[in-house]
Enzyme design. Structure first.
Site, PDB file in Angstrom:
ATOM      1  N   ASP A  15      34.289  47.715  38.100  1.00 50.94           N
ATOM      2  CA  ASP A  15      34.647  48.273  36.790  1.00 50.94           C
ATOM      3  C   ASP A  15      35.325  49.638  36.905  1.00 50.94           C
ATOM      4  O   ASP A  15      35.185  50.488  36.027  1.00 50.94           O
ATOM      5  CB  ASP A  15      33.396  48.402  35.887  1.00 50.94           C
ATOM      6  N   HIS A  43      39.433  41.488  34.598  1.00 57.11           N
ATOM      7  CA  HIS A  43      40.471  42.519  34.598  1.00 57.11           C
ATOM      8  C   HIS A  43      41.196  42.475  33.263  1.00 57.11           C
ATOM      9  O   HIS A  43      41.621  41.424  32.822  1.00 57.11           O
ATOM     10  CB  HIS A  43      41.476  42.276  35.738  1.00 57.11           C
TER      11      HIS A  43
END
Length: 426
Positions: A15, A43
């Site tokens: 992340d 993503h």
């Protein structure tokens, strides 16, 4: 350089905003490839005013000139792949005919793998790993124990018996489960999937090596992150694949010497999803503040992320393993408004400084963290596009990271917008 291959790696626990750099670079590349993981990755890419969430598809699919490769190291839940493609089409994504290639060597995530993921987590009870329950671990287990089924197997009749064997084996391991699996109906479903996938299936090892030889610009898009690597990560609170640069060699069939640029994506602070020790974690209002400013909730699961200060001990280890040529610092704008920004620079146990990042979670859980206190800044930096226009303390924060790692911060993210990036490569 002889080869034009770059890899984007998450340098922490995931992340970090890899999508931002991948998106920024993928406009300029000929090939974008995924080498490991499955649809446990998430993503987010923004093109114009359209926002795409990719889980299995390489991010380059959003750019009409880019060929996208799902490599042999990736594990594929076929139905999820088709759903993702349908979503992409519904959002008006560019035509991907001839631009999506799927390795015939990639392993298939079956629905039963996803069920097993849930069953294994339930067995572990309080000691569960906090997986995404996407069936990734059980598929890699099948692969390692040589009972897996690959995309290319769908072309041959032998697949049917292999699937029957797999169901029988899993039913034996989890008594009372999988009785409801209509094996023959599932086989028919996968035969149909195979036909639908046929235009995309190819020998991606041959394709990608030829592309590199022909001077094409290739970007390998890492999923998950260094500290989630099955070998190098905080085991067992890791994913089931090699998420470091080594994963690109095995997951695409690319010799290590071809991966000439290695870009580590570094969030300006640290976050972690799921279980496991986290030395710089903030269990206070400051942690809550970081979570809310940075919108720290998972792309794949929506789970709130644990937040803490930047950890250079962890990053030093990450750099040691991947030897980054450049780093991209993301979310620097989220640190605006803090008076002091502590940065972890050493771990101690019983007053003694540790020489390296510990393999043992027992040690990691009891480290005492030594911090450098960097001065903060109050100015909004989201409109800044040149490094020298950043507030002095923001520049110093970046330089401190560069000096500690011995690696240039070539890109700096200063906001969620696609162009909110300081590019120092030119």
């Amino acid at each position: 350089e002889k080869y034009n291959v770059m890899m984007v790696v998450g340098s922490q626990w995931g992340d970090e905003g890899k999508g931002k750099l991948v998106d920024y670079l993928s406009e300029k590349v000929d090939v974008c490839a995924r080498c490991q993981g499955g649809n446990n990755a998430g993503h987010t890419i923004v093109v114009g005013d359209v926002k795409y969430d990719f889980h299995l598809l390489p991010s380059g699919i959003a750019h009409p000139g880019c060929v996208n490769v799902i490599g042999n190291g990736v594990v594929i839940h076929i139905q999820s792949l088709f759903e993702e493609l349908a979503k992409f089409e519904a959002k008006g994504g560019p035509d991907y005919t001839g631009r999506l290639l799927i390795s015939d060597r990639a392993h298939i995530v079956f629905d039963l793998h996803q069920q097993i993921d849930g069953l294994k987590e339930a067995e572990l009870g309080k000691g569960s790993l906090g997986t995404t329950k996407r069936g990734i671990g059980p598929t890699y287990s099948s692969k390692a124990s040589r009972g897996g089924i690959r995309i290319g197997d769908l072309r041959f009749d032998a697949f049917k018996q292999r699937y029957r064997d797999m169901v029988a084996h899993k039913a034996q391991r989890f008594p009372g489960h999988f009785k409801e699996v209509d094996t023959e109906a599932e086989i028919a479903r996968y035969v149909a999937f195979g036909k639908k996938l046929e235009p995309y299936i190819c020998d991606t090892v041959h394709y990608i090596n030829k592309a590199v030889k022909d001077g094409k610009k290739v970007m390998v898009e890492g999923a998950n992150a260094c500290l989630l690597d099955i070998d190098m990560g905080t085991y067992p609170f890791v994913t089931s694949s090699n998420t470091t640069c080594g994963g690109a060699s095995t997951g695409l069939g690319l010799s290590p010497n071809k991966i000439t640029r290695r870009y580590g994506v570094v969030k300006a602070y640290t976050t972690r999803v799921g279980e496991g020790p986290f030395p710089t974690e903030l269990h206070c209002e400051t942690g809550e503040k970081l979570r809310s400013i940075g919108h720290e909730f998972g792309t794949t699961t929506g789970r709130p992320r644990r937040c803490g200060w930047l950890d250079l001990v962890l990053l030093g280890f990450s750099h040691l393993v991947n030897d980054y040529t450049d780093i991209c610092i993301t979310k620097l704008d989220c640190l605006t408004g803090f008076d002091v920004l502590p940065i972890a620079i050493a771990y101690k146990v019983d007053g003694k400084k540790l020489e390296s990042f510990p393999a043992s979670l027992e040690v990691l859980a009891q480290v005492e963290v030594e911090y450098y206190e960097a001065p903060g800044w109050k100015e909004d930096i989201s409109a800044v596009r040149k490094f020298e226009d950043l507030p002095e303390n923001a520049q110093k924060y970046v330089k401190y990271i560069e000096d500690y790692l011995g690696c240039p911060a070539t890109w700096i993210g200063v906001g969620p917008e696609r162009d909110a990036i300081i590019d120092r490569s030119t």
